[in-house]
Enzyme design. Sequence first.
Site, PDB file in Angstrom:
ATOM      1  N   ASP A   1       0.829  -1.201   0.000  1.00 47.60           N
ATOM      2  CA  ASP A   1       0.000   0.000   0.000  1.00 47.60           C
ATOM      3  C   ASP A   1       0.868   1.257   0.000  1.00 47.60           C
ATOM      4  O   ASP A   1       2.047   1.222   0.344  1.00 47.60           O
ATOM      5  CB  ASP A   1      -0.938   0.019   1.199  1.00 47.60           C
TER       6      ASP A   1
ATOM      7  N   GLU B   1       0.096  -1.227   5.628  1.00 48.69           N
ATOM      8  CA  GLU B   1       1.130  -0.801   6.580  1.00 48.69           C
ATOM      9  C   GLU B   1       1.018   0.686   6.890  1.00 48.69           C
ATOM     10  O   GLU B   1       1.258   1.114   8.022  1.00 48.69           O
ATOM     11  CB  GLU B   1       2.522  -1.122   6.015  1.00 48.69           C
TER      12      GLU B   1
END
Length: 399
Positions: free
Chosen positions: A77, A170
């Site tokens: 991400d 994350e």
Amino acid sequence: MKVTERFLNYVAFDTQSDEASETCPSTPNQLLLGEHIVADLKAIGVADAHMDKDGYVYGSVPGTAEGPVIGLIAHMDTAPDCSGKNIKPRIVEYKGGDIVLNEAEHIVMKAADFERLERSVGKHLIVTDGTTLLGADDKAGVAEILTAVEELIRDKAPHVPIRIGITPDEEIGRGADRFDVKGFGAEFAYTADGGTLGEIEYENFNAASATVVCKGVSIHPGSAKNKLVNAMQVAMDFHAMLPANERPEHTEGYEGFSMLHQMEGGVEEAKLGYIIRDHDRFKFEQKKSRFEMIANYLNEAYGEGTVTVTLKDSYYNMKEKILPVMHVVERAKNAMREADMDPIAVPIRGGTDGARLSFEGLPCPNLCTGGENFHGRFEYIPVEDMEACVQMIKNILKP
């Protein structure tokens, strides 16, 4: 496939995570990139590559020599701070001075504002058009891990058993939430999720969040004397009692902070959202206690129940888990030297998946990936530094 080509393939996916989402992963495009990474892993010879129902990608490579089972972890991400849609990367040979990212929009990366550019004179920088982030945090880490593994398999180079883990979310603090540490099966691991070439990190902030809710009493201002309690004013009183010198804009290195990052409300109710950070556990607990002491003081002044504070710990400094296994750090430093890097240990003014995983029994310091100016429009990464990081990872995996 060269690391640059792989990286540019990955940044084409818009994978910003979303803190407001209750799904895992928090955004559907992460699943699309996850499927793409699984296909890449299988193409380079990682036969058991797969993605679980939560969007975590795993794979393993049997060792060709004896040695510890080593894990390599990165996240797919990108930060929600800046747009990751329709990224337009390009490679520029940097000869010094300013870089015009977007002539039409008058967007310039100025050398005077970004002093680390000087380190990259003579290198080829991957930059954006100044309207989006680049996504080197952490698609560079993903690309470097896969390229290193591909080269080891292709060249039949001796290596220890390898475990690969690519996580979602994350950037919103959830990357380690559903990571299968037991199934991963590594003795120790490294997150490839850092910046400047040569940096290795095994100290990070202790982290918590604080939600401060202030209750008020709304009375017409014409007859408000000794009756009105303005929740917004109470909230401002609360914030004013926190030390001004402990805001992030006044701190560096090991210095902690309390940062107001969200505020909303009106006369009847106001809410403040904070993040609290400190490398030192004692100072970290002091900062949290201060929030409660201020709330107690204001409740005495305005009435019980006017201010409530909810504290929630997020992660802790991995240093206490790494110190007993410093050979893990030394292995990485030696690998860096072999790749012509100058290793330097620096404290993370943030956190990584590795911090959480270290407390779950998987020691996991953080490796550089070569990127700079993460989470913003001026993000860039030198091609040469990515290539050096690939070599570093290969060196780590030597028996």
